[in-house]
Design an enzyme around this catalytic site. Structure first.
Site, PDB file in Angstrom:
ATOM      1  N   LYS A  53      32.017 -59.620 -69.449  1.00 19.27           N
ATOM      2  CA  LYS A  53      30.907 -58.671 -69.328  1.00 19.27           C
ATOM      3  C   LYS A  53      31.234 -57.408 -70.107  1.00 19.27           C
ATOM      4  O   LYS A  53      32.353 -56.908 -70.033  1.00 19.27           O
ATOM      5  CB  LYS A  53      30.711 -58.341 -67.855  1.00 19.27           C
ATOM      6  N   ILE A  72      34.760 -56.642 -54.398  1.00 14.91           N
ATOM      7  CA  ILE A  72      33.737 -56.353 -53.395  1.00 14.91           C
ATOM      8  C   ILE A  72      34.345 -55.642 -52.188  1.00 14.91           C
ATOM      9  O   ILE A  72      33.804 -54.646 -51.695  1.00 14.91           O
ATOM     10  CB  ILE A  72      33.035 -57.663 -52.944  1.00 14.91           C
ATOM     11  N   ASP A 120      45.025 -56.757 -47.607  1.00 10.15           N
ATOM     12  CA  ASP A 120      45.196 -57.670 -48.741  1.00 10.15           C
ATOM     13  C   ASP A 120      46.562 -58.342 -48.608  1.00 10.15           C
ATOM     14  O   ASP A 120      47.490 -57.746 -48.043  1.00 10.15           O
ATOM     15  CB  ASP A 120      45.092 -56.910 -50.074  1.00 10.15           C
ATOM     16  N   LYS A 129      22.114 -67.098 -51.730  1.00  9.76           N
ATOM     17  CA  LYS A 129      23.103 -66.499 -52.629  1.00  9.76           C
ATOM     18  C   LYS A 129      23.478 -67.473 -53.760  1.00  9.76           C
ATOM     19  O   LYS A 129      23.503 -67.094 -54.939  1.00  9.76           O
ATOM     20  CB  LYS A 129      24.351 -66.121 -51.819  1.00  9.76           C
ATOM     21  N   CYS A 169      30.960 -65.764 -60.680  1.00  9.07           N
ATOM     22  CA  CYS A 169      29.781 -66.130 -59.883  1.00  9.07           C
ATOM     23  C   CYS A 169      28.959 -67.216 -60.570  1.00  9.07           C
ATOM     24  O   CYS A 169      28.872 -68.331 -60.082  1.00  9.07           O
ATOM     25  CB  CYS A 169      28.906 -64.903 -59.672  1.00  9.07           C
ATOM     26  N   HIS A 217       4.875 -62.577 -73.289  1.00  7.59           N
ATOM     27  CA  HIS A 217       3.989 -63.202 -72.312  1.00  7.59           C
ATOM     28  C   HIS A 217       4.319 -62.614 -70.938  1.00  7.59           C
ATOM     29  O   HIS A 217       5.496 -62.497 -70.593  1.00  7.59           O
ATOM     30  CB  HIS A 217       4.218 -64.723 -72.314  1.00  7.59           C
TER      31      HIS A 217
HETATM   32  N1  SAJ Z   1      24.779 -63.942 -69.728  1.00  7.64           N
HETATM   33  C1  SAJ Z   1      24.183 -64.572 -70.805  1.00  7.64           C
HETATM   34  N2  SAJ Z   1      22.855 -64.365 -71.014  1.00  7.64           N
HETATM   35  C2  SAJ Z   1      22.102 -63.556 -70.207  1.00  7.64           C
HETATM   36  C3  SAJ Z   1      22.727 -62.910 -69.130  1.00  7.64           C
HETATM   37  C4  SAJ Z   1      24.081 -63.121 -68.905  1.00  7.64           C
HETATM   38  O1  SAJ Z   1      24.813 -65.328 -71.560  1.00  7.64           O
HETATM   39  O2  SAJ Z   1      20.904 -63.431 -70.482  1.00  7.64           O
HETATM   40  C5  SAJ Z   1      26.199 -64.197 -69.440  1.00  7.64           C
HETATM   41  C6  SAJ Z   1      27.050 -62.943 -69.483  1.00  7.64           C
HETATM   42  O3  SAJ Z   1      27.470 -62.662 -70.779  1.00  7.64           O
HETATM   43  C7  SAJ Z   1      28.186 -63.352 -68.566  1.00  7.64           C
HETATM   44  C8  SAJ Z   1      27.522 -64.246 -67.526  1.00  7.64           C
HETATM   45  O4  SAJ Z   1      26.302 -64.641 -68.113  1.00  7.64           O
HETATM   46  O5  SAJ Z   1      29.148 -64.113 -69.266  1.00  7.64           O
HETATM   47  C9  SAJ Z   1      27.282 -63.631 -66.175  1.00  7.64           C
HETATM   48  O6  SAJ Z   1      26.951 -62.283 -66.265  1.00  7.64           O
HETATM   49  P1  SAJ Z   1      25.898 -61.516 -65.372  1.00  7.64           P
HETATM   50  O7  SAJ Z   1      25.958 -60.117 -65.807  1.00  7.64           O
HETATM   51  O8  SAJ Z   1      24.575 -62.141 -65.408  1.00  7.64           O
HETATM   52  O9  SAJ Z   1      26.358 -61.748 -63.870  1.00  7.64           O
HETATM   53  P2  SAJ Z   1      27.683 -61.514 -62.989  1.00  7.64           P
HETATM   54  O10 SAJ Z   1      28.382 -62.832 -62.873  1.00  7.64           O
HETATM   55  O11 SAJ Z   1      28.496 -60.362 -63.422  1.00  7.64           O
HETATM   56  O12 SAJ Z   1      27.017 -61.135 -61.592  1.00  7.64           O
HETATM   57  C10 SAJ Z   1      26.161 -62.057 -60.951  1.00  7.64           C
HETATM   58  C11 SAJ Z   1      24.885 -61.349 -60.546  1.00  7.64           C
HETATM   59  N3  SAJ Z   1      23.894 -62.314 -60.118  1.00  7.64           N
HETATM   60  C12 SAJ Z   1      22.649 -62.338 -60.609  1.00  7.64           C
HETATM   61  O13 SAJ Z   1      22.256 -61.559 -61.459  1.00  7.64           O
HETATM   62  C13 SAJ Z   1      21.723 -63.368 -60.033  1.00  7.64           C
HETATM   63  C14 SAJ Z   1      25.193 -60.386 -59.425  1.00  7.64           C
HETATM   64  O14 SAJ Z   1      24.015 -59.816 -58.902  1.00  7.64           O
HETATM   65  C15 SAJ Z   1      25.931 -61.094 -58.288  1.00  7.64           C
HETATM   66  O15 SAJ Z   1      26.299 -60.200 -57.271  1.00  7.64           O
HETATM   67  C16 SAJ Z   1      27.198 -61.690 -58.837  1.00  7.64           C
HETATM   68  O16 SAJ Z   1      26.816 -62.620 -59.851  1.00  7.64           O
HETATM   69  C17 SAJ Z   1      27.939 -62.351 -57.700  1.00  7.64           C
HETATM   70  O17 SAJ Z   1      28.900 -61.761 -57.162  1.00  7.64           O
HETATM   71  O18 SAJ Z   1      27.521 -63.429 -57.252  1.00  7.64           O
END
Ligand code: SAJ
Length: 431
Positions: free
Chosen positions: A317, A11, A30, A203, A257, A241
């Protein structure tokens, strides 16, 4: 405006180059000398589209400089990690506290201090504010302190930092106003002002919302695989739905996160935050579910205890090299404990122990997809049939879509590949 950003990670660095791109003078601080050297020579230590170009521009324009030490500035932004405390999984503020202490000697009256790191509710009021007060500053009068969480998605950071709406939570109204002006430098989304504790809780809840919903999808998968229903079809149909949005099941939840922040809330009120904890437990149980199902799939092969497993994808990811809290790492550990031979491939993660795709699948009894990388959407099925001992793919991310399952032009060999996902775990059939 001169901006000093403490923490040049996922970030802090993108935020720094965006301020620099908008004519601010930026110091990126850093504690890691290797990162400082790397940044000052225009190299980046994280994978993020568009970041390197902007860093080069900022350095060429003499708007950005990385340093081990902070400097006097108008604005100080803290973007350091906040892991879980090992003991109770609460928010470990030690990096934030030392970052705040490190800027104290450089602060002057009228400065703005913004904490972007994700922190547990009440942290700004109860822990961060006293650090500056004990240095003699009156918050809201001669120092303006806020918590302004970022909400960007890795892989889209440069675009989302600019376009997402932003929460600005000040200790006083004036603190919120001052911080909002800072972000107006480059943010095109709405800037929403509130109190620090509301910003902190918002958050944490954003990520908790997602974690709980993913847990529901994972639970659905377990139920369906037990009673014999296609979980993926259920999700597709239920989501037609207008007010339903079941998330995607997978091998678990990774990242810095979703796997961390829900505990910040839980540890403050464990008696009340029952759903939040259960969701964490459910998502944490998924690597074992994947391993148990893998063992069931392999039950029929000879010499199962000597089976070779190709792990495809380690990043949490897709299309990133980010392995933080990745459930794939836990799957790998569990598979190793079972005594299987493991060969790991991830085109985005540098690790000397990982191998090429061809080496990974060579003689493998099963390939398990654990990351939704683009590379795995259309695999070379001819190569798979030629190299794997048993051409079975367990697709835990459901990225091999029905249509691309077997690309006809790619399947000249007559042997079939078995593709197993969360939709047919209970009823495996050949495709
Ligand atoms: N995942 C699933 N099923 C889903 C969606 C995600 O199993 O339907 C898994 C992914 O494979 C991964 C994990 O969840 O392992 C998290 O991935 P993500 O892409 O949902 O999120 P992050 O951790 O990369 O980023 C999140 C985001 N938060 C939300 O979507 C609410 C991002 O907007 C935030 O800025 C970030 O956390 C953060 O820094 O807090």
């Amino acid at each position: 405006m001169k901006v000093c950003i403490i923490g040049q990670g996922y970030i802090g660095l993108p935020t720094a180059v965006l301020f620099a791109d908008n004519n601010c003078e930026v110091i990126g601080v850093d504690i890691n000398p290797e990162i400082i050297d790397c940044l000052n020579s225009c190299q980046i230590h994280i994978e993020e589209p568009g970041l390197k170009e902007k860093l080069k521009l900022a350095i060429d324009n003499k708007k950005y400089h990385a340093s081990l030490e902070p400097q006097k500035s108008d604005v100080f932004i803290i973007t350091v990690p906040t892991p879980n405390n090992i003991k109770d999984l609460s928010c470990d503020l030690s990096f934030v506290i030392s970052a705040c202490e490190s800027i104290v000697p450089y602060l002057e009256k009228g400065n703005i201090v913004i904490v972007e790191s994700t922190i547990a509710p009440m942290s700004t009021d109860e822990i961060i504010k006293p650090i500056f007060e004990s240095a003699g500053f009156e918050i809201g009068k001669d120092l303006y302190l806020s918590h302004c969480p970022e909400r960007v998605l890795p892989g889209k950071i440069m675009e989302e930092l600019i376009n997402n709406d932003r929460i600005v939570g000040g200790i006083t109204e004036e603190c919120s106003n001052k911080s909002a002006q800072v972000y107006e430098t480059f943010v095109k989304g709405k800037i929403m002002k509130t109190e620090a504790k509301t910003a902190e809780m918002s958050k944490c809840m954003e990520n908790t919302f997602r974690d709980v919903n993913i847990a529901l999808a994972n639970e659905l998968t377990k139920v369906c695989s037990k009673i014999g229903v296609n979980a993926l079809d259920v999700i597709e149909l239920a989501n037609k739905h207008p007010r339903v949005n079941i998330h995607s099941p997978g091998p678990g939840v990774g990242g810095h996160c979703l796997a961390i922040d829900p505990y910040f809330i839980y540890s403050l009120a464990p008696e009340e935050a029952k759903i939040i904890k259960l969701a964490r437990d459910t998502n944490n149980s998924m690597p074992k579910f994947v391993v148990d199902k893998t063992k069931e799939i392999l039950e029929n092969i000879n010499n199962v205890e000597k089976a070779k497993i190709a792990v495809l994808g380690v990043a949490y990811k897709g299309n990133t090299g980010d392995t933080r809290e990745s459930p794939a790492l836990i799957c790998i550990d569990l598979l190793k404990k079972e005594g299987f031979e493991i060969a790991i491939h991830d085109p985005h993660v540098e690790n000397e122990n990982y191998c090429s795709f061809e080496e990974a699948i060579q003689n493998a009894d099963i390939s398990i997809i654990l990351s939704d990388h683009e590379e795995y959407k259309n695999l070379d099925y001819d190569l798979i049939k030629e190299k794997m001992k048993n051409p079975i793919i367990f697709d835990t991310k459901n990225i091999i879509s029905n249509n691309s399952k077997i690309n006809k032009t790619n399947t000249s060999k007559k042997d079939e590949i078995e593709i197993i996902n969360y939709g047919n775990l209970w009823n495996r059939k050949k495709f």
